[in-house]
Write a protein that holds these residues in place. Sequence first.
Motif, PDB file in Angstrom:
ATOM      1  N   GLY A 165       2.735 -14.845   4.932  1.00 48.62           N
ATOM      2  CA  GLY A 165       3.395 -14.369   3.759  1.00 48.62           C
ATOM      3  C   GLY A 165       4.292 -14.893   4.658  1.00 48.62           C
ATOM      4  O   GLY A 165       5.070 -14.709   5.729  1.00 48.62           O
TER       5      GLY A 165
ATOM      6  N   CYS B 272     -12.614  -0.612  19.728  1.00 49.34           N
ATOM      7  CA  CYS B 272     -12.765   1.117  21.023  1.00 49.34           C
ATOM      8  C   CYS B 272     -11.706   1.711  20.204  1.00 49.34           C
ATOM      9  O   CYS B 272     -10.622   1.631  19.968  1.00 49.34           O
ATOM     10  CB  CYS B 272     -11.921   0.803  22.686  1.00 49.34           C
TER      11      CYS B 272
ATOM     12  N   GLU C 194      -4.688 -14.664   4.305  1.00 52.95           N
ATOM     13  CA  GLU C 194      -4.406 -14.547   5.501  1.00 52.95           C
ATOM     14  C   GLU C 194      -3.739 -15.052   6.087  1.00 52.95           C
ATOM     15  O   GLU C 194      -4.012 -16.953   6.202  1.00 52.95           O
ATOM     16  CB  GLU C 194      -5.948 -14.357   6.111  1.00 52.95           C
ATOM     17  N   ARG C 195      -2.611 -15.726   7.401  1.00 56.41           N
ATOM     18  CA  ARG C 195      -1.883 -17.045   7.597  1.00 56.41           C
ATOM     19  C   ARG C 195      -3.033 -18.154   8.230  1.00 56.41           C
ATOM     20  O   ARG C 195      -3.560 -18.816   8.580  1.00 56.41           O
ATOM     21  CB  ARG C 195      -1.339 -16.909   8.625  1.00 56.41           C
TER      22      ARG C 195
ATOM     23  N   MET D 193      -6.379  -9.750  15.391  1.00 52.31           N
ATOM     24  CA  MET D 193      -6.131  -9.453  16.853  1.00 52.31           C
ATOM     25  C   MET D 193      -7.736  -9.708  17.360  1.00 52.31           C
ATOM     26  O   MET D 193      -7.451  -9.585  18.530  1.00 52.31           O
ATOM     27  CB  MET D 193      -5.420  -8.832  17.691  1.00 52.31           C
TER      28      MET D 193
END
Length: 249
Positions: free
Chosen positions: A138, A66, A48-49, A56
């Motif tokens: 990545g 949702c 994960e960056r 998000m």
Amino acid sequence: MPPKTIEEPARQIPLYGEYEVAVLGGGPAGIAASVAAARAGKRTLLIERYGFLGGMGTAAGVTNFCGLHANVHGEIRQVVHGVADELLARIDRLGGLNAPHMVFGKIAAQAYDTAAYKCAADDLLLGQGVEILFHALGAGVVMDIDETVRALIVETKSGRAAVIGRMFIDCSGDGDLAAWAGAPFELGDGAGSMLYPTMMFRVNGVDPAAAGEAWKTIPALMDEATRRGETFPRKGARTQPNGASTSPR
Ligand SMILES: Cc1cc2nc3c(=O)[nH]c(=O)nc-3n(C[C@H](O)[C@H](O)[C@H](O)COP(=O)(O)OP(=O)(O)OC[C@H]3O[C@@H](n4cnc5c(N)ncnc54)[C@H](O)[C@@H]3O)c2cc1C
């Protein structure tokens, strides 16, 4: 004319590790994929960056799930379970989950506190033995001669490194890994139009009773402004209760 490219010299880069499953991206897709892989007994790494999970849902302040609910013959109920339930339970234990609320008067969404989501996701993955590599972007792939991905190249503060994997799962939300591997893709409508932008922001100290059904009143005010000549890239504001510990359940 100055040159537009420069040749980067070939170099050996360190091997970060070798995994049965390497997952790029720590959003909801990456969380579910890595938990499922680890549960299937695979040595799994999630890359994960950012320095936290949630994608998000945490980084962009989305603050609600949702899509877990559906209208089943007129009854709104949760239809997505599995890993989602395990994540929800952990967020709830941290006091960070609200009861589902209605969106646009049509479907239920469930609001959460982003900090609780991050901690709950860490707990879920580490509990399954998933290894996590945070702050790693990545940046490309090394392909094998049979056109399968042999290694993912990551850029970190310690430099560039390679992750070798038997299987790679692209959960970057952007299809980065798939694109580097040569998978075909289309952008938007092919005529330059992409998905419209949404700006999420958080307002503290709101009295929910006084705010009322802001998801109805704000769009009405926007319609009024449009009639006066204002333009918006997107109509129809949404509001959702957040800060679960202070919101009514
Ligand atoms: C502004 C906005 C509002 C939204 N509103 C809602 C809403 O109200 N309710 C709802 O349920 N959904 C909403 N969504 C959609 C929801 O956020 C997405 O469906 C969901 O996040 C998709 O999950 P994902 O795991 O596929 O991707 P993402 O959540 O995008 O996660 C991708 C992860 O991969 C990481 N990553 C990407 N590229 C790389 C790379 N090269 N190297 C390393 N890491 C990388 C990212 O940092 C991120 O953590 C909204 C989205 C946005 C952007």
